[in-house]
Design a protein around this motif. Structure first.
Motif, PDB file in Angstrom:
ATOM      1  N   ARG A 107      10.272  72.718  30.767  1.00 39.12           N
ATOM      2  CA  ARG A 107      10.466  71.344  30.033  1.00 39.12           C
ATOM      3  C   ARG A 107      12.210  71.250  29.876  1.00 39.12           C
ATOM      4  O   ARG A 107      12.679  70.200  29.964  1.00 39.12           O
ATOM      5  N   LEU A 108      12.601  72.076  29.513  1.00 45.42           N
ATOM      6  CA  LEU A 108      14.170  71.943  29.096  1.00 45.42           C
ATOM      7  C   LEU A 108      14.957  71.870  30.367  1.00 45.42           C
ATOM      8  O   LEU A 108      15.942  71.114  30.681  1.00 45.42           O
ATOM      9  N   ILE A 109      14.595  72.324  31.543  1.00 46.78           N
ATOM     10  CA  ILE A 109      15.242  72.123  32.962  1.00 46.78           C
ATOM     11  C   ILE A 109      14.886  70.854  33.286  1.00 46.78           C
ATOM     12  O   ILE A 109      15.930  70.034  33.792  1.00 46.78           O
ATOM     13  N   VAL A 110      13.878  70.085  33.010  1.00 46.64           N
ATOM     14  CA  VAL A 110      13.547  68.736  33.264  1.00 46.64           C
ATOM     15  C   VAL A 110      14.355  67.912  32.412  1.00 46.64           C
ATOM     16  O   VAL A 110      15.147  66.931  32.834  1.00 46.64           O
ATOM     17  N   THR A 111      14.561  68.267  31.266  1.00 51.74           N
ATOM     18  CA  THR A 111      15.364  67.269  30.417  1.00 51.74           C
ATOM     19  C   THR A 111      16.775  67.491  30.661  1.00 51.74           C
ATOM     20  O   THR A 111      17.641  66.529  30.773  1.00 51.74           O
ATOM     21  N   TYR A 112      17.273  68.722  31.235  1.00 48.11           N
ATOM     22  CA  TYR A 112      18.642  68.866  31.811  1.00 48.11           C
ATOM     23  C   TYR A 112      18.663  67.744  32.860  1.00 48.11           C
ATOM     24  O   TYR A 112      19.630  67.017  32.906  1.00 48.11           O
ATOM     25  N   VAL A 113      18.105  67.816  33.749  1.00 46.64           N
ATOM     26  CA  VAL A 113      18.008  66.950  35.004  1.00 46.64           C
ATOM     27  C   VAL A 113      18.067  65.679  34.468  1.00 46.64           C
ATOM     28  O   VAL A 113      18.756  64.679  35.202  1.00 46.64           O
ATOM     29  N   ILE A 114      17.211  65.103  33.678  1.00 45.05           N
ATOM     30  CA  ILE A 114      17.188  63.729  33.183  1.00 45.05           C
ATOM     31  C   ILE A 114      18.509  63.331  32.602  1.00 45.05           C
ATOM     32  O   ILE A 114      18.996  62.065  32.868  1.00 45.05           O
ATOM     33  N   GLY A 115      18.981  64.125  31.921  1.00 44.40           N
ATOM     34  CA  GLY A 115      20.532  63.879  31.266  1.00 44.40           C
ATOM     35  C   GLY A 115      21.512  63.781  32.580  1.00 44.40           C
ATOM     36  O   GLY A 115      22.282  62.825  32.495  1.00 44.40           O
ATOM     37  N   LEU A 116      21.391  64.606  33.452  1.00 41.38           N
ATOM     38  CA  LEU A 116      22.148  64.415  34.539  1.00 41.38           C
ATOM     39  C   LEU A 116      22.026  63.325  35.304  1.00 41.38           C
ATOM     40  O   LEU A 116      23.039  62.642  35.712  1.00 41.38           O
ATOM     41  N   ILE A 117      20.904  62.886  35.655  1.00 45.04           N
ATOM     42  CA  ILE A 117      20.592  61.559  36.196  1.00 45.04           C
ATOM     43  C   ILE A 117      20.970  60.384  35.421  1.00 45.04           C
ATOM     44  O   ILE A 117      21.920  59.545  36.104  1.00 45.04           O
TER      45      ILE A 117
END
Lengths: 148, 145
Positions: free
Chosen positions: A2-12
């Motif tokens: 969940r946190l990896i996905v959240t990080y990638v969303i922030g990156l995008i």
């Protein structure tokens, strides 16, 4: 996960902001300076964002719940009140003066530029005043306005 | 001070598509509106431990982006600040205060709220766009700063 996905969303989001020009006050102010050095680029930013977000949200909301949570947390308030209008007007005045908005400035912190840090600290103080100010005033008896 | 900036329809559209995509993914994954002021507020005044953690991770992703853009394009993210330090601080205070009072900013109301066709967000976005345009006109063409 969940946190990896959240990080990638922030990156995008951050990449979108960085390349779009939203993190560049000169470009933001020029977008609004129709009578001067007008640069219409930022209309394409908002247009592009809505082009994806509008159909995207419709698809998302077909699913009963989000992947990592029990439900969607979307605002249910539909009242157009003085707070909304006054807050939005004050926000716009500040955006016009500084040229940064929070969405543009937060990713730009990654550039290490001192102007960005200065703006983010000032806007953080502004948020705290709006959130905590009424409580403090109530505590010292200076205001009778109700806080929710 | 009022220098022209290059019209960049393609990268701006591309950036906008990515911003929209991130908003959709955050809703699909965490069921949340992507509001930058909400991220800032939720880090300073956390509602819960988890509310703090996911916002911090989201911010970490955002902050990494300029480095990644620099590494892949070879040029740093353009940031030209045509205003004084006082305007940066004063404008920042108003931005934070106004967004907290009005429950949203460009990302929360302007993208997420508009995409949900929220009446509040449409009114908020129209209000701040007009206020920003009037402010820029006054600052540049009336006060001549």
């Amino acid at each position: 996960m969940r946190l990896i996905v959240t990080y990638v969303i922030g990156l995008i989001f951050g990449i979108g902001i960085s390349i779009s020009g939203m993190a560049n006050p000169a470009k933001v102010i020029n977008f609004f300076d129709v009578a001067g050095t007008w640069d219409p680029s930022l209309a394409f930013v908002m247009g592009g964002a809505l082009l994806v977000a509008f159909p995207g949200y419709m698809l998302v909301f077909r699913r009963p719940k989000p992947t990592f949570e029990a439900g969607y947390q979307v605002p249910t308030n539909t009242k157009i009140d003085g707070r909304l209008l006054a807050g939005s007007a004050v926000f716009g005045i500040g955006w016009g003066i500084a040229g940064f908005c929070p969405g543009g400035a937060l990713p730009a912190l990654g550039t290490g530029r001192s102007e960005v840090f200065l703006f983010v600290i000032a806007s953080a103080v502004g948020v705290l005043i709006a959130r905590l100010g009424p409580q403090l005033l109530n505590r010292v008896g200076l205001s009778r306005t109700q806080t929710s | 001070m009022n220098t022209a900036t290059e019209f960049t329809p393609f990268v701006s559209l591309g950036g906008g598509l990515l911003i929209g995509l991130s908003a959709v993914l955050l809703m699909a994954g965490l069921g949340r509106i992507f509001g930058a002021t909400g991220v800032l507020a939720g880090l300073m005044l956390p509602e819960s431990r988890d509310g703090f953690t996911w916002r911090l991770v989201l911010l970490a992703g955002m902050v990494t982006a300029p480095t990644l853009v620099f590494l892949s394009t070879g040029s740093p993210v353009d940031i030209d600040v045509p205003v004084s330090t006082g305007m940066l601080v004063g404008g920042g205070l108003l931005v934070g205060f106004g967004a907290a009072l009005g429950s949203g900013c460009t990302s929360g109301h302007g993208v997420c709220g508009m995409a949900r066709l929220s009446k509040r967000s449409i009114v908020a976005t129209a209000t701040f766009m007009v206020a920003t345009a009037v402010t820029v006109f006054i600052v540049r063409h009336v006060l001549g700063a």
